[in-house]
Each structure stands twice: as C-alpha cells, then as structure tokens.
Design a protein around this motif. Sequence first.
Motif, mmCIF file in Angstrom:
data_model
loop_
_atom_site.group_PDB
_atom_site.id
_atom_site.type_symbol
_atom_site.label_atom_id
_atom_site.label_comp_id
_atom_site.label_asym_id
_atom_site.label_seq_id
_atom_site.Cartn_x
_atom_site.Cartn_y
_atom_site.Cartn_z
ATOM 1 N N PHE A 4 0.833 -1.228 -0.175
ATOM 2 C CA PHE A 4 0.083 -0.044 -0.158
ATOM 3 C C PHE A 4 1.033 1.396 -0.158
ATOM 4 C CE2 PHE A 4 -3.509 -2.429 2.582
ATOM 5 C CZ PHE A 4 -4.161 -2.727 1.224
ATOM 6 N N TYR A 5 0.538 2.337 -0.887
ATOM 7 C CA TYR A 5 1.393 3.485 -0.976
ATOM 8 C C TYR A 5 0.525 4.647 -0.375
ATOM 9 C CZ TYR A 5 4.081 0.293 -3.874
ATOM 10 O OH TYR A 5 4.757 -0.857 -4.446
ATOM 11 N N ASN A 6 1.278 5.564 -0.206
ATOM 12 C CA ASN A 6 0.559 6.944 0.153
ATOM 13 C C ASN A 6 0.646 7.820 -1.264
ATOM 14 O OD1 ASN A 6 3.176 8.163 0.102
ATOM 15 N ND2 ASN A 6 3.207 8.428 2.255
ATOM 16 N N LYS A 32 -12.203 -8.115 5.690
ATOM 17 C CA LYS A 32 -13.214 -9.028 5.392
ATOM 18 C C LYS A 32 -14.331 -8.585 4.704
ATOM 19 C CE LYS A 32 -16.454 -12.070 7.935
ATOM 20 N NZ LYS A 32 -16.923 -12.444 9.259
ATOM 21 N N GLU A 33 -14.653 -8.928 3.408
ATOM 22 C CA GLU A 33 -15.711 -8.350 2.477
ATOM 23 C C GLU A 33 -15.510 -6.831 2.154
ATOM 24 O OE1 GLU A 33 -19.341 -9.500 4.251
ATOM 25 O OE2 GLU A 33 -18.835 -11.406 4.058
ATOM 26 N N GLU A 34 -14.254 -6.448 1.943
ATOM 27 C CA GLU A 34 -13.808 -5.093 1.408
ATOM 28 C C GLU A 34 -13.972 -4.213 2.955
ATOM 29 O OE1 GLU A 34 -16.122 -3.578 -1.680
ATOM 30 O OE2 GLU A 34 -15.089 -5.094 -3.043
ATOM 31 N N LYS A 35 -14.237 -4.719 3.970
ATOM 32 C CA LYS A 35 -14.305 -3.998 5.304
ATOM 33 C C LYS A 35 -13.050 -4.162 6.069
ATOM 34 C CE LYS A 35 -19.225 -3.766 5.756
ATOM 35 N NZ LYS A 35 -19.496 -4.469 4.330
ATOM 36 N N VAL A 36 -12.326 -3.093 6.577
ATOM 37 C CA VAL A 36 -10.952 -3.248 7.405
ATOM 38 C C VAL A 36 -11.309 -3.496 8.755
ATOM 39 C CG1 VAL A 36 -8.651 -2.378 7.680
ATOM 40 C CG2 VAL A 36 -9.746 -2.330 5.537
ATOM 41 N N PHE A 37 -10.701 -4.329 9.480
ATOM 42 C CA PHE A 37 -10.773 -4.310 11.070
ATOM 43 C C PHE A 37 -9.388 -4.300 11.607
ATOM 44 C CE2 PHE A 37 -14.492 -6.200 9.110
ATOM 45 C CZ PHE A 37 -15.788 -5.982 9.764
ATOM 46 N N GLY A 45 -12.739 1.097 8.500
ATOM 47 C CA GLY A 45 -13.009 1.452 7.268
ATOM 48 C C GLY A 45 -13.274 0.609 6.188
ATOM 49 N N THR A 46 -13.422 1.105 4.871
ATOM 50 C CA THR A 46 -13.652 0.062 3.769
ATOM 51 C C THR A 46 -12.595 0.265 2.905
ATOM 52 O OG1 THR A 46 -16.135 0.420 4.030
ATOM 53 C CG2 THR A 46 -15.327 -0.367 1.829
ATOM 54 N N LEU A 47 -12.287 -0.675 2.410
ATOM 55 C CA LEU A 47 -11.117 -0.885 1.356
ATOM 56 C C LEU A 47 -11.626 -0.851 -0.171
ATOM 57 C CD1 LEU A 47 -8.128 -1.048 0.948
ATOM 58 C CD2 LEU A 47 -8.312 -3.653 0.971
ATOM 59 N N ASN A 48 -11.211 0.249 -0.864
ATOM 60 C CA ASN A 48 -11.631 0.156 -1.972
ATOM 61 C C ASN A 48 -10.556 0.457 -3.007
ATOM 62 O OD1 ASN A 48 -12.892 0.796 -4.763
ATOM 63 N ND2 ASN A 48 -13.963 2.505 -4.013
ATOM 64 N N ILE A 49 -10.088 -0.851 -3.556
ATOM 65 C CA ILE A 49 -8.778 -0.939 -4.290
ATOM 66 C C ILE A 49 -9.342 -0.594 -5.875
ATOM 67 C CG2 ILE A 49 -6.773 -2.365 -5.220
ATOM 68 C CD1 ILE A 49 -7.044 -3.811 -2.544
ATOM 69 N N GLY A 50 -8.707 0.280 -6.282
ATOM 70 C CA GLY A 50 -9.142 0.750 -7.875
ATOM 71 C C GLY A 50 -7.717 1.293 -8.597
ATOM 72 N N LEU A 51 -7.894 1.338 -10.081
ATOM 73 C CA LEU A 51 -6.700 1.770 -10.819
ATOM 74 C C LEU A 51 -7.197 3.115 -11.318
ATOM 75 C CD1 LEU A 51 -4.177 0.969 -12.261
ATOM 76 C CD2 LEU A 51 -5.684 0.144 -14.361
ATOM 77 N N LYS A 52 -6.130 4.025 -10.947
ATOM 78 C CA LYS A 52 -6.495 5.312 -11.633
ATOM 79 C C LYS A 52 -6.232 5.351 -12.963
ATOM 80 C CE LYS A 52 -5.767 8.136 -7.526
ATOM 81 N NZ LYS A 52 -5.017 9.148 -6.808
#
Length: 54
Positions: A4-6, A32-37, A45-52
């Motif tokens: 993961f990058y800033n 778990k199911e795009e949610k972060v614990f 929070g929710t993890l949303n991995i996308g390509l810019k």
Amino acid sequence: MDAFYNKSEKTVAWVDDKYIYDVAGKYQAFIKEEKVFNKDEDYVGTLNIGLKVF
C-alpha cells in the motif's frame, strides 16, 4: 504480498491475502468483505482498491 502506498508513493503497509502488516512486518488489521478491522476487531473503514486512469 502487495504494498500500500501513500500519495508520495512511499510504502506504508503490506497486504497478504486478507491481512495487513505495517512496514516493519507487524500484523495490524484484517480485511473481510472489503471492510477493514484492526487487530481488536474494531471496524476502521472500507477498502476500495481501484486503478487510477489518467
């Protein structure tokens, strides 16, 4: 493992399957199911991995 990058493109964490580790390799959270614990199982929070695309 994937990084993961800033915004400055510096590595800030590592993800291996569903687990997140800090840069020192210490376990910090899970996904778990795009949610972060965190390691105490609190929702952070929710993890949303996308390509810019530019």
